[in-house]
Design an enzyme around this catalytic site. Structure first.
Site, PDB file in Angstrom:
ATOM      1  N   HIS A  16      -1.352  17.908  47.475  1.00 55.61           N
ATOM      2  CA  HIS A  16      -1.227  19.097  46.557  1.00 55.61           C
ATOM      3  C   HIS A  16      -0.699  19.205  45.482  1.00 55.61           C
ATOM      4  O   HIS A  16       0.140  17.973  45.406  1.00 55.61           O
ATOM      5  CB  HIS A  16      -1.078  20.248  47.767  1.00 55.61           C
ATOM      6  CG  HIS A  16       0.390  20.441  48.019  1.00 55.61           C
ATOM      7  ND1 HIS A  16       0.941  19.412  48.775  1.00 55.61           N
ATOM      8  CD2 HIS A  16       1.532  21.246  47.854  1.00 55.61           C
ATOM      9  CE1 HIS A  16       1.961  19.613  49.268  1.00 55.61           C
ATOM     10  NE2 HIS A  16       2.494  20.721  48.265  1.00 55.61           N
ATOM     11  N   HIS A  74       1.976  20.422  44.143  1.00 54.81           N
ATOM     12  CA  HIS A  74       3.488  20.777  43.919  1.00 54.81           C
ATOM     13  C   HIS A  74       4.247  19.370  43.588  1.00 54.81           C
ATOM     14  O   HIS A  74       3.997  18.273  43.911  1.00 54.81           O
ATOM     15  CB  HIS A  74       4.199  21.179  45.069  1.00 54.81           C
ATOM     16  CG  HIS A  74       3.623  22.577  45.292  1.00 54.81           C
ATOM     17  ND1 HIS A  74       3.692  23.298  46.645  1.00 54.81           N
ATOM     18  CD2 HIS A  74       3.241  23.722  44.599  1.00 54.81           C
ATOM     19  CE1 HIS A  74       3.390  24.548  46.745  1.00 54.81           C
ATOM     20  NE2 HIS A  74       3.158  24.723  45.198  1.00 54.81           N
ATOM     21  N   ASP A 108       7.100  18.235  44.055  1.00 56.15           N
ATOM     22  CA  ASP A 108       7.915  17.305  44.967  1.00 56.15           C
ATOM     23  C   ASP A 108       6.867  16.432  45.840  1.00 56.15           C
ATOM     24  O   ASP A 108       7.302  15.538  46.551  1.00 56.15           O
ATOM     25  CB  ASP A 108       8.675  18.186  45.740  1.00 56.15           C
ATOM     26  CG  ASP A 108       7.603  19.104  46.882  1.00 56.15           C
ATOM     27  OD1 ASP A 108       6.911  19.947  46.266  1.00 56.15           O
ATOM     28  OD2 ASP A 108       8.167  19.400  47.781  1.00 56.15           O
ATOM     29  N   HIS A 109       5.485  16.580  45.516  1.00 53.61           N
ATOM     30  CA  HIS A 109       4.481  15.567  45.840  1.00 53.61           C
ATOM     31  C   HIS A 109       3.729  14.767  44.985  1.00 53.61           C
ATOM     32  O   HIS A 109       3.009  13.871  45.403  1.00 53.61           O
ATOM     33  CB  HIS A 109       3.521  16.407  46.736  1.00 53.61           C
ATOM     34  CG  HIS A 109       4.112  16.911  48.116  1.00 53.61           C
ATOM     35  ND1 HIS A 109       3.944  16.709  49.237  1.00 53.61           N
ATOM     36  CD2 HIS A 109       4.982  18.285  48.009  1.00 53.61           C
ATOM     37  CE1 HIS A 109       4.821  17.570  49.936  1.00 53.61           C
ATOM     38  NE2 HIS A 109       5.513  18.508  49.374  1.00 53.61           N
ATOM     39  N   HIS A 155      -0.960  26.793  52.222  1.00 52.11           N
ATOM     40  CA  HIS A 155       0.414  26.654  51.285  1.00 52.11           C
ATOM     41  C   HIS A 155       0.154  26.527  49.672  1.00 52.11           C
ATOM     42  O   HIS A 155       0.656  27.274  48.834  1.00 52.11           O
ATOM     43  CB  HIS A 155       0.969  25.206  51.365  1.00 52.11           C
ATOM     44  CG  HIS A 155       2.059  24.724  50.701  1.00 52.11           C
ATOM     45  ND1 HIS A 155       3.400  25.431  50.921  1.00 52.11           N
ATOM     46  CD2 HIS A 155       2.164  23.783  50.036  1.00 52.11           C
ATOM     47  CE1 HIS A 155       4.096  24.786  50.177  1.00 52.11           C
ATOM     48  NE2 HIS A 155       3.570  23.851  49.519  1.00 52.11           N
ATOM     49  N   ASP A 211       2.302  19.796  53.582  1.00 55.93           N
ATOM     50  CA  ASP A 211       2.756  20.988  53.817  1.00 55.93           C
ATOM     51  C   ASP A 211       1.865  22.120  54.434  1.00 55.93           C
ATOM     52  O   ASP A 211       1.883  23.338  54.299  1.00 55.93           O
ATOM     53  CB  ASP A 211       3.202  21.758  52.434  1.00 55.93           C
ATOM     54  CG  ASP A 211       4.577  20.891  51.709  1.00 55.93           C
ATOM     55  OD1 ASP A 211       4.911  19.957  52.500  1.00 55.93           O
ATOM     56  OD2 ASP A 211       4.721  21.185  50.970  1.00 55.93           O
ATOM     57  N   HIS A 262       8.109  17.251  55.010  1.00 56.14           N
ATOM     58  CA  HIS A 262       9.313  17.600  54.899  1.00 56.14           C
ATOM     59  C   HIS A 262       9.994  17.365  56.118  1.00 56.14           C
ATOM     60  O   HIS A 262       9.615  17.502  57.205  1.00 56.14           O
ATOM     61  CB  HIS A 262       9.522  18.652  54.384  1.00 56.14           C
ATOM     62  CG  HIS A 262       8.931  19.171  52.944  1.00 56.14           C
ATOM     63  ND1 HIS A 262       9.861  19.041  51.886  1.00 56.14           N
ATOM     64  CD2 HIS A 262       7.916  19.612  52.498  1.00 56.14           C
ATOM     65  CE1 HIS A 262       9.308  19.181  50.859  1.00 56.14           C
ATOM     66  NE2 HIS A 262       7.840  19.624  51.075  1.00 56.14           N
TER      67      HIS A 262
HETATM   68 FE    FE Z   1       6.444  20.130  49.652  1.00 57.90          FE
HETATM   69 ZN    ZN Z   2       4.234  21.964  48.700  1.00 55.15          ZN
END
Ligand code: FE
Ligand code: ZN
Length: 255
Positions: free
Chosen positions: A56, A58, A60-61, A114, A133, A171
Site C-alpha cells: 500500500h 504509505h 513507511d512501506h 487501512h 496493515d 508492524h
Molecule cells: Fe504501516
Molecule cells: Zn500503512
C-alpha cells in the site's frame, strides 16, 4: 536448497520481508520501509534483489523503493489503482490476479480498509501471506481510508486461507494488541497464553511476527467479532458482525 523467508525489522516498528529462492538466485522484497536495513540484509547473505512488491502507498512501506530499485535494478510491483500515489512501478497488478515471481505463484488479495488499494500477497506454495496493515498479529490496521465493512471483508478473505498459512504482517504492535485483546476476551485461554508469550518476547526483544493464521483465528479479536461469546462480552448479542467489528475497532482506537 529451499526458499528462505527473512523477517527484517525496519524503522521503529515496521517489518519488511525477503523471499530468497536459491535455485533461481532471485530475491523478492515485500515492502520497502527504508533502504539501509534491506541493503545490509542482502549484502550479508550475498543475495541480489530482483523484485519489490508494495502492499500500500504509505511511506513507511514504500519510501525505500526508489533507492533500492536504483541500487539493484529490481523491478517494482504495485496496485494499478494506486499507481498514482506509489513510487515508480515497473509492473502493476489488479486484485485477484496471480503473478509468477521467481518461480513462485503469488495471488493478489484485495484487502481494503487501512487504505483503499491495500493488497495482501499470498504465496500458496510457501504457505505464506504478506498482509502488512490489514490482518496484523493480534490486530488489524487502522481505518484511514476504508470502512469497517471493507476491513471486515478483507479479514474474512484472509481468514479463508488454509489454517497453516503463516501471516507476515507489517508492524510490531503485538504487545499493545495483546493488552487490548485481553480487554475484549479476558477469559480466552489461547489469548492468555499468547499474551504471556508476547510479554516475554517484548522483554527479550524478539519479533512476534510472523504468526500462524490458526493462532490469529483463536486469539485475534478482529477475527472473532462473529462469535456469540465475543458479542455477549460486548453487550451486543444480536448485533450484526460488522457492528461488533466496528465497536472493537473503535475501542482499539481509544485504547
Ligand atoms: Fe504501516
Ligand atoms: Zn500503512
Amino acid at each position: 536448497m529451499t526458499t528462505e523467508i527473512i523477517t527484517l525489522p525496519c524503522l521503529s516498528d515496521n517489518y519488511a520481508f525477503l523471499i530468497h529462492t536459491p535455485d533461481s538466485h532471485q530475491t523478492i522484497l515485500i515492502d520497502a520501509p527504508e533502504p539501509a536495513a534491506v541493503s545490509r540484509a542482502l549484502a550479508r547473505r550475498d543475495w541480489r534483489l530482483t523484485h519489490i512488491l508494495l502492499t500500500h502507498h504509505h511511506g513507511d512501506h514504500t519510501d525505500g523503493a526508489a533507492a533500492l530499485r536504483a541500487q539493484s535494478g529490481a523491478e517494482v510491483y504495485g496496485a494499478e489503482a494506486d499507481a498514482h500515489r506509489l513510487p515508480r512501478l515497473d509492473h502493476t497488478f489488479t486484485a485477484g490476479k496471480t503473478l509468477r515471481l521467481a518461480g513462485h505463484s503469488c495471488v493478489i488479495i484485495d484487502t481494503p480498509g487501512h487504505t483503499i488499494g491495500h493488497v495482501a500477497f499470498h504465496f500458496p506454495g510457501l504457505n505464506a501471506a504478506f498482509t502488512a496493515d490489514s490482518l496484523m498479529a493480534l490486530g488489524c490496521g487502522r481505518l484511514f481510508e476504508g470502512t469497517a465493512a471493507q476491513m471486515l471483508g478483507s479479514l474474512r478473505a484472509l481468514a479463508a486461507l488454509p489454517d497453516d498459512t503463516i501471516i507476515y504482517s507489517g508492524h510490531e504492535y503485538t504487545l499493545t494488541n495483546a493488552r487490548f485483546a485481553l480487554t475484549i476476551e479476558p477469559d480466552n485461554p489461547a489469548l492468555i497464553r499468547r499474551a504471556q508469550q508476547t510479554e516475554q518476547a517484548a522483554r527479550d526483544g524478539r519479533p512476534t511476527v510472523p504468526s500462524p493464521l490458526a493462532l490469529e483465528k483463536a486469539t485475534n479479536p478482529f477475527l472473532r467479532a462473529h462469535l456469540p461469546e465475543v458479542k455477549a462480552a460486548l453487550g451486543m448479542k444480536n448485533a450484526p458482525d460488522v457492528a461488533v467489528f466496528a465497536e472493537i475497532r473503535a475501542r482499539k482506537d481509544r485504547f
